[in-house]
Design an enzyme around this catalytic site. Structure first.
Site, mmCIF file in Angstrom:
data_model
loop_
_atom_site.group_PDB
_atom_site.id
_atom_site.type_symbol
_atom_site.label_atom_id
_atom_site.label_comp_id
_atom_site.label_asym_id
_atom_site.label_seq_id
_atom_site.Cartn_x
_atom_site.Cartn_y
_atom_site.Cartn_z
ATOM 1 C CG HIS A 17 52.489 45.653 81.445
ATOM 2 N ND1 HIS A 17 52.966 44.713 80.577
ATOM 3 C CD2 HIS A 17 52.118 44.737 82.636
ATOM 4 C CE1 HIS A 17 52.809 43.406 81.011
ATOM 5 N NE2 HIS A 17 52.452 43.543 82.213
ATOM 6 C CD GLU A 18 50.457 45.987 85.815
ATOM 7 O OE1 GLU A 18 49.596 45.380 86.209
ATOM 8 O OE2 GLU A 18 51.538 45.475 86.089
ATOM 9 C CG HIS A 21 47.497 43.054 83.052
ATOM 10 N ND1 HIS A 21 47.432 41.987 82.053
ATOM 11 C CD2 HIS A 21 48.680 43.229 83.413
ATOM 12 C CE1 HIS A 21 48.629 41.447 81.931
ATOM 13 N NE2 HIS A 21 49.500 42.361 82.669
#
Length: 344
Positions: A17-18, A21
């Protein structure tokens, strides 16, 4: 060992998920100060270029800390110096990466064991399905206008829509038929039932069917998460029914253990991959909720900025996210306490 495996999977989902980003931030020329796995004090950290990569004490959560993300910064590569659409792409990337990972996991599981077709194996006498003329072998096509791809969707309909009539479209011998069923109370179980019976046994399909059903699996998991949230908001389930990281890790550990004893290490690992489909899709949905401190909360501010064509004060936005973070941490403590109480 099973708990360790569960923790590793949980960490990988958050890290991916990170990573979404991180990659979109780099692609848009945004300076990333720190990329970390976990929360709390830093256990191990190394700086490469402009970014510090670290592992934190608590193995839950993670962060991609960008320059000027929650305040003013004069750096020309700060988050807030970029266009609103660039910032939206960075914020959305995390949940999108979760959906991508969920699809990859679904592709693996369905490729190995197949999918559960929405075909009836029998109908219960005295219940609406039998009274409407449905038979074993009928394939459910849609329920109340929503396309059905798995028998799980048929069996769970009464859970998310208790007491509701359902308009069925089903197929028999290549011809489609319609029926409207009203649930009937099963006195033995105390549940409202339509009387449609099937099995969760999976069958393997062609390559194209495997790819298509992998997408349908993600749709199913997203819809299940949304329907569960609706039940929480409407009071059909209580906050005490929520499960946090501790409860999830325990559930994953129990699933691994039971499948290992039943079918060996291979089945246990496959069950973990299957569990990860739900977790990754769930993580993507939850992060898109319009709650301060979550990606969805940041997205709300960015959409407002795009509409107004004027930035909202970073200090004010940062304060809102800080309050949201405190509230989320308080909820996490409550849920963790609830998990521990349920375990013991």
């Amino acid at each position: 060992m099973n708990i360790i495996i569960a923790l590793i999977i949980f960490s990988v989902l958050i890290l991916f998920h990170e990573l979404g980003h991180f990659l979109l931030a780099k692609a848009n020329g945004i300076k990333v100060n720190e990329f970390s796995l976990g929360l709390g004090p830093t256990l191990v950290g190394v700086t490469k270029g402009e970014t510090k990569y670290s592992i934190k004490l608590l193995p839950f959560g993670g962060a991609c800390l960008m320059e000027g993300e929650d305040g003013e910064s004069q750096d020309e590569r700060s988050f807030n110096s970029k266009s609103v659409w660039a910032r939206i792409s960075v914020v959305v990337a995390g949940p999108v990466f979760n959906f991508i990972m969920a699809w990859v996991f679904a592709l693996i599981v369905i490729g190995c064991v197949g999918f559960d077709r929405p075909v009836l194996t029998s109908v219960s006498e005295g219940f609406p399905a039998a009274e409407a003329g449905l038979q074993a072998g009928d394939e459910i096509i849609s329920m109340n206008g929503s396309r059905v791809h798995f028998f799980r969707e048929v069996s769970q309909f009464s859970i998310f829509h208790p007491g509701e009539d359902v308009k069925l479209v089903y197929e028999r011998d290549g011809e489609r038929h319609e029926a409207v069923l009203s649930p009937k109370l099963d006195e033995e179980t105390g549940r409202q039932r339509y009387g449609m019976n099937g099995r969760a046994a999976r069958q393997r399909g062609t390559v194209l069917e495997t790819v298509a059903n992998s997408f349908y699996e993600i749709k199913y998991q997203i819809c299940t998460t949304v329907e569960s949230l609706k039940m929480l908001v409407t009071g059909k389930v209580g906050v005490k029914d929520l499960s946090g990281p501790v409860g999830i890790v325990k559930a994953m550990g129990d699933t691994y253990e039971s499948n290992e004893s039943a079918g060996g290490t291979g089945l246990a690992i496959l069950s973990m991959v299957n569990f990860s489909i739900f977790l990754s899709a769930n993580l993507g949905v939850m992060n898109l909720l319009p709650i301060p401190a979550l990606d969805g909360g940041r997205l709300v501010f960015l959409i407002l900025e795009a509409i107004r064509r004027k930035k909202i004060s970073p200090e004010k936005e940062g304060m809102v996210h800080f309050v949201g973070l405190v509230a989320l941490m308080a909820l996490m403590v409550f849920v963790m306490f609830n998990d521990i109480r349920n375990i013991f």
